[in-house]
Design an enzyme around this catalytic site. Structure first.
Site: not given
Length: 730
Positions: A65, A247
């Site tokens: 991603h 993250c």
């Protein structure tokens, strides 16, 4: 808003052999669907994200991603590999591949849907359903949440993986799949549970797409703390944990880790409240919840914002993937630390201060919070200082000081004339410098009120420039903007208005209020004070200038890149926005003093190396370069190992250098660079003499202080000195 995934974005027979080939195959479907504009550019962004950390998860899942400028709208493509593809997961290849693409400027609603999907990946029933269907339309419906993911049978696992591999990355390992599949078939719960509701308000998860919260018509809430009730006896107080997950991209791992901890807490009978610091922003954990917590789990690959809230509590600090793969182990670890007394529990006074309705950031004193807010603004401002200041310095080096009066290069630029290039660098540097005050104000407000503070902060900073209130005006504008936004956020508004509050209402009202206050009320007095201070600096001479130089030198060397150091540095660079002879002297004194601590420690390790450990002697070699480059942090390893001797010695040397620089009337137009900008320094030889004098003073003092602790001249280094020097954050 378009559907996140459609059947043409599903490949149930993905034939790729590598993760790069898999990403390309799925990205080509996005290009065909008009969701990605540049295939190679997008794949480069995917590869860059993959290089930060592998995106494979236990349970046969790969989630490449990224956020990319080549993505037109948030999109997901799904592929199922019959043989498995290596995405770096510890337990082997992945057969379920989710390629998640988000635009660089994706809005909160889209990102919330993506985060909800990430949570559903932690549900074994969801992944089992995807393995059971060969129909792209059915798979797309499962992913969107249009169809409940409640298959009755598990399909055979790919030949490349053992059967336990497919149980999914649940919080209890893989031993409890059947029980979890029956309890959480519909995903992580309704969207309201993602918006920060308390445990008592969070309804039980319900089956069906409404519970999944990922359909295109599902209500969207801002991701925030997720409360999980724990324990079987509601009247008894169970163990309580607060957690933060984050993250680098803030799209997938952040929310998957939160969901894993949620399920693990449920299974273990532990109350867990998770704050997700993702791309869609974050809602701070309630101060009372933090105060009442028995332990803390920080699962992150980027810095946790406002980490000081959790000081004094047993803490487990790990990467975000650890929370996904072994959440139960993390809960057990933090409970063990609490039982062993691994950290001091907060005092009664601290607990009272952090009760609901008290101070909003963990009970910190106002002075502590004020320092954090100011440091946030300064830290974002410094790169503009470095870029703009060094460009201006180079322009002066090439074209002389008269280049400041050159015409605009947009109207007059000759490729073969050095003066034109010098004017170009000066004007670019000036443009960068024009952002100093707005950036300072904007990010002070950001530190206070998060993203809603940016608009009024930048507006207030721009007004400060317009009325010539300068650096002090930027400080005031940032604090006012943050306070105004915090006040607006406390007002209770109808539910129908909440969706437009951060986009329309808060920016509109806060910008208008801050602009009014800066133009009409507080801006003019600050501008008058700024002019008076500038005039004072311009007239500095004799003893006053020497005392100011000594004070600035002490501040630069007190905490070696910390808040006091940054205050002195910000004071100096603020004067460069409207340079005068006095402000240029201040800049010279500040940079000279900042060079002294690492240079002094480097000299000390050279002349009396036996007083230092082997690690410190090695650090001393690097300190020569760091000091010469004006990087005060080069002395931190020495200060961390022996602060009571190193810091006073550094401060003494810095005070001597600052005072001498002022006495020699040295000037500096560059905000950084150390010895590499000596050609831009007024009275350069005297300036270097001042630096050398401070370096000798620091080295002599630290050698003397270290020698005093060793009655035997040939004694070995103390145990503390023999420990490897560990740099700490300033």
């Amino acid at each position: 808003m378009s559907e996140l995934i459609t059947p043409d974005l599903v490949d149930t027979g993905l034939t790729a052999d590598t993760k790069q080939a898999a990403a390309r195959s799925l990205a080509e479907r996005m290009v065909a669907a008009g969701r990605v504009t540049d295939l190679d550019g997008f794949l480069a962004d995917v590869a860059a994200r993959e290089a930060q950390m592998p995106t494979g998860l236990d349970g046969g899942i790969g989630i490449p991603h990224c956020r990319s400028a080549h993505v037109t709208e948030p999109t997901l493509a799904f592929g199922r590999s019959p043989h498995g593809i290596d995405f770096g997961a510890p337990d082997g290849p992945a057969d379920l591949i989710f390629l998640i693409a988000a635009p660089s400027g994706a809005d909160d609603a889209h990102l919330t849907i993506l985060s909800s999907l990430a949570r559903r990946l932690m549900d074994p029933a969801f992944t089992t359903a995807l393995r059971a269907t060969d129909d792209p339309a059915t798979a797309a419906a499962f992913i969107r949440g249009d169809t409940p993911a409640t298959p009755t049978a598990q399909p055979p696992a790919p030949a490349s993986a053992a059967a336990p591999h497919r149980a999914g990355p649940g919080p209890e390992g893989r031993r409890g799949e059947a029980r979890r599949a029956g309890t959480h078939a519909a995903g992580p719960g309704v969207a309201r549970s993602e918006g920060g509701t308390h445990a008592s308000e969070d309804p039980a998860p319900a089956a069906g797409p409404a519970a999944a919260g990922t359909g295109p018509e599902a209500p969207v809430a801002q991701p925030g703390p997720v409360a999980i009730p724990g324990g079987s006896d509601a009247g008894a107080r169970g163990f309580r944990i607060v957690a933060v997950t984050s993250c680098p991209t803030g799209i997938a791992h952040t929310y998957m880790a939160a969901e894993a901890l949620r399920k693990a807490g449920e299974a273990e009978g532990v109350e867990v409240v998770v704050e997700t610091q993702g791309s869609a922003g974050f809602t701070r954990l309630d101060a009372g919840v933090v105060a009442a917590a028995d332990g803390v789990i920080l699962a992150h690959d980027v810095e946790v914002r406002e980490r000081a809230r959790f000081a004094g509590k047993p803490t487990v600090d790990v990467g975000v993937k650890a929370a996904i793969s072994r959440p139960a182990a993390l809960i057990a670890e933090v409970r063990a630390k609490a039982a062993a007394g691994a950290a001091t529990a907060p005092s009664a006074a601290r607990t009272a201060a952090t009760a609901p309705g008290a101070e909003p950031e963990g009970g910190e004193h106002f002075g502590t919070r004020l320092r954090k807010w100011l440091m946030t603004g300064v830290s974002y401002m410094v790169p503009f200082v470095a870029a703009g200041g060094l460009l201006i310095a180079l322009a002066f080096a090439v074209g002389g000081y008269e280049i400041a009066h050159a015409p605009s290069v947009a109207e007059h630029f000759l490729w073969t004339e050095s003066a034109s290039w010098a004017a170009l660098m000066f004007q670019i540097g000036g443009a960068a410098f024009a952002f100093l005050v707005p950036v300072l104000a904007g990010y002070i407000a950001y530190g206070m009120a998060d993203r809603p503070g940016l608009v009024p902060g930048f507006v207030g900073g721009a007004v400060a420039l317009t009325i010539e209130a300068g650096f002090l005006g930027g400080l005031a504008a940032g604090l006012i903007a943050g306070a105004v936004v915090m006040a607006i956020q406390r007002v209770r508004v109808p539910d129908v208005l909440r969706g437009i509050m951060p986009v329309v209402v808060i920016p509109l009202i806060s910008a208008a209020v801050v602009g009014f206050l800066m133009f009409v009320v507080v801006g003019k007095p600050i501008a008058s004070f700024q002019r008076a201070m500038t005039d004072w600096l311009s007239g500095l001479s004799g003893g006053n200038a020497v005392l100011l130089g000594a004070l600035l030198g002490l501040m630069m060397c007190f905490d070696l890149g910390g808040p006091v150091n940054k205050v002195a540095y910000a004071f100096a660079v603020g004067g460069l926005a409207a340079p005068t002879d006095g402000s240029l002297k201040v800049m010279a004194a500040v940079m000279a003093a900042g060079m002294v601590p690492p240079l002094g420690m480097a000299l000390a390790t050279t002349v009396r190396g036996r007083l230092f450990s082997k690690a410190e002697r090695e650090n001393g070699k690097a300190a020569w370069v760091l000091g010469a480059s004006f990087i005060s942090e080069g002395a931190i390893p020495f200060a961390a190992a022996d602060p009571l001797r190193v810091i006073p010695a550094a401060m003494a040397g810095g005070a001597v250098t600052g005072a001498l620089s002022m006495a020699f009337e040295a000037t500096l137009r560059a905000p950084h660079g150390g010895v590499f900008v000596v050609p831009l320094i007024g009275s350069p030889w005297l300036y270097l003499l001042a630096v050398a004098a401070g370096t000798v003073v620091t080295a002599a003092l630290v050698v003397l202080l270290k020698s005093l602790r060793r009655p035997a001249a040939e004694g070995s280094a103390s145990p503390a000195a023999e420990q490897p020097a560990v740099p700490v954050a300033a």
